[in-house]
Design an enzyme around this catalytic site. Structure first.
Site, mmCIF file in Angstrom:
data_model
loop_
_atom_site.group_PDB
_atom_site.id
_atom_site.type_symbol
_atom_site.label_atom_id
_atom_site.label_comp_id
_atom_site.label_asym_id
_atom_site.label_seq_id
_atom_site.Cartn_x
_atom_site.Cartn_y
_atom_site.Cartn_z
ATOM 1 N N ARG A 158 51.354 49.449 13.490
ATOM 2 C CA ARG A 158 50.650 50.614 14.045
ATOM 3 C C ARG A 158 50.936 50.640 15.540
ATOM 4 O O ARG A 158 50.821 49.611 16.217
ATOM 5 C CB ARG A 158 49.150 50.529 13.796
ATOM 6 C CG ARG A 158 48.384 51.563 14.611
ATOM 7 C CD ARG A 158 46.954 51.689 14.209
ATOM 8 N NE ARG A 158 46.823 52.355 12.925
ATOM 9 C CZ ARG A 158 45.697 52.914 12.495
ATOM 10 N NH1 ARG A 158 44.624 52.894 13.234
ATOM 11 N NH2 ARG A 158 45.635 53.493 11.318
ATOM 12 N N LYS A 198 51.178 39.734 28.680
ATOM 13 C CA LYS A 198 51.924 39.082 29.770
ATOM 14 C C LYS A 198 53.229 39.819 30.053
ATOM 15 O O LYS A 198 54.113 39.307 30.714
ATOM 16 C CB LYS A 198 52.239 37.636 29.397
ATOM 17 C CG LYS A 198 51.026 36.773 29.127
ATOM 18 C CD LYS A 198 51.468 35.361 28.757
ATOM 19 C CE LYS A 198 50.298 34.531 28.265
ATOM 20 N NZ LYS A 198 50.747 33.307 27.591
ATOM 21 N N THR A 242 42.421 50.417 8.174
ATOM 22 C CA THR A 242 43.828 50.250 7.804
ATOM 23 C C THR A 242 44.258 48.796 7.938
ATOM 24 O O THR A 242 44.906 48.240 7.053
ATOM 25 C CB THR A 242 44.707 51.167 8.677
ATOM 26 O OG1 THR A 242 44.179 52.497 8.594
ATOM 27 C CG2 THR A 242 46.139 51.161 8.217
HETATM 28 C C1 NCD Z 1 43.220 57.563 11.013
HETATM 29 C C2 NCD Z 1 44.231 57.128 12.032
HETATM 30 O O1 NCD Z 1 44.128 56.061 12.618
HETATM 31 O O2 NCD Z 1 45.155 57.889 12.211
HETATM 32 N N1 NCD Z 1 42.309 56.583 10.629
HETATM 33 C C3 NCD Z 1 42.641 55.684 9.681
HETATM 34 O O3 NCD Z 1 43.730 55.185 9.615
HETATM 35 N N2 NCD Z 1 41.699 55.405 8.745
HETATM 36 C C4 NCD Z 1 42.533 58.780 11.387
HETATM 37 C C5 NCD Z 1 41.779 58.812 12.675
HETATM 38 O O4 NCD Z 1 41.849 57.912 13.511
HETATM 39 O O5 NCD Z 1 41.106 59.824 12.864
#
Ligand code: NCD
Length: 318
Positions: free
Chosen positions: A113, A91, A64
């Site tokens: 994320r 930190k 990703t």
């Molecule tokens: C997914 C995630 O991070 O949610 N992976 C990803 O983005 N390709 C699925 C997973 O971690 O199983």
């Protein structure tokens, strides 16, 4: 006139729950023009020239993170990569302070994320409205670009989504990929079956417009598409099944199960795959698998999402 407009809130992508079927289809249609851009003989484009896009990843990621970065650069954007180790988060700086400091550098979009569900929504409330927020996976909540690329790949192979039977198999309880797929697929008219151990299928799932099943062998022959989700060991508190080998024998996609499936069944997996757990190597690398096509299509889908995030006009259209 093209504006990088603050009041067009729709430029965020927090999840597929908030989008209509038409909005999802519009992103998929837009992604068609980006397939292969910047690869081989197909040149890069400058749709996002002058834009600055930040990858703000607080959880591990391979596909990703790389995919968003490449997608942005192949459309001419400048990119910044931020990860908490080696930054001031280690930190003690808070998530919001980190984000606000990055915003002060004059950015157009944040791809985030985070291990906490709702972190992208929190950013939309605290960053300047002109900064678009794109969810790259928040806790067990949503992972909208993964579902969009899954759905794009199904549409590319099958020409449609409506009327297809799609099984999501495995750890539904902890899977943001499952949630986003359920929202997207049901809005586009697919029949969705969620299948997994009783302990990994949340009880409320039946109210999401899907069929719930716990015997994979009964489900396999009915499916046009089977999407094998990774068991999210890192999100599990406690033990949800007796052993990994038992899970693999009951819910893993194997060559012998494939023989009982429709001959043209499409096998998907978001990755990272655990070979021998949710899928055996012969199936992962076999002709029914579209796993690497998913990765390639992810670039096109993320280009479409970033363009939607950064380039909007007064009426919300390009
Ligand atoms: C997914 C995630 O991070 O949610 N992976 C990803 O983005 N390709 C699925 C997973 O971690 O199983």
């Amino acid at each position: 006139m093209i504006l990088n407009q603050g009041h067009a809130m729709s430029h965020h992508l927090l999840g597929l729950e908030q989008l209509s079927g038409d909005e999802i289809t519009a992103i998929l249609d837009s992604a068609e023009q980006f397939v292969g851009v910047g690869q081989g003989a197909s040149p890069k484009r400058d749709d996002l020239k002058g834009k600055v896009i930040v990858n703000l990843f607080f959880e591990p990621s391979t596909r990703t993170r790389v995919s968003f970065g490449l997608a942005a650069r192949r459309l001419g954007a400048d990119t910044l990569d931020f990860s908490p180790s080696g930054s001031s988060t280690s930190k003690g700086e808070t998530f919001l302070d980190t984000a606000k400091n990055i915003e002060a550098m004059g950015i157009d979009a944040v791809v985030v994320r985070h291990q906490s569900s709702g972190a992208p929504l929190l950013l939309t409330r605290h960053l300047a409205p002109r900064v678009a927020v794109v969810n790259a996976g928040d806790g067990a909540h949503e992972h909208p670009t993964q579902a969009l690329l899954d759905i794009f790949t199904i549409r590319q192979r099958r020409g449609r989504i409506a009327g297809l039977t799609v099984a999501l198999v495995g750890d539904i309880l902890h899977s943001r990929v499952a949630r986003s797929n359920i929202h997207g697929l049901t809005k586009l008219g697919a029949r969705v079956i969620v299948c997994g151990p009783t302990t990994l299928v949340p009880s409320e799932v039946a109210s999401w417009g899907v069929e719930v099943a716990h015997r994979f062998d009964d489900v396999v022959p009915r499916c046009d598409v089977i999407n094998l989700l990774r068991v999210q060991f890192e999100r599990q508190r406690g033990s949800f099944f007796p052993s990994v080998s038992e899970y693999a024998s009951l819910f893993g996609m194997s060559g012998s199960r494939l023989k009982r499936a429709k001959p043209d069944v499409l096998i998907l997996a978001p990755g990272p795959i655990n070979r021998g757990v949710e899928i055996t190597p012969d199936v992962a690398d076999g002709p029914n698998s579209a796993i690497l096509e998913q990765v390639n299509n992810g670039l096109a889908v993320r280009m479409a999402v970033l363009k939607r995030a950064c380039v909007v006009t007064q009426n919300g259209q390009e």
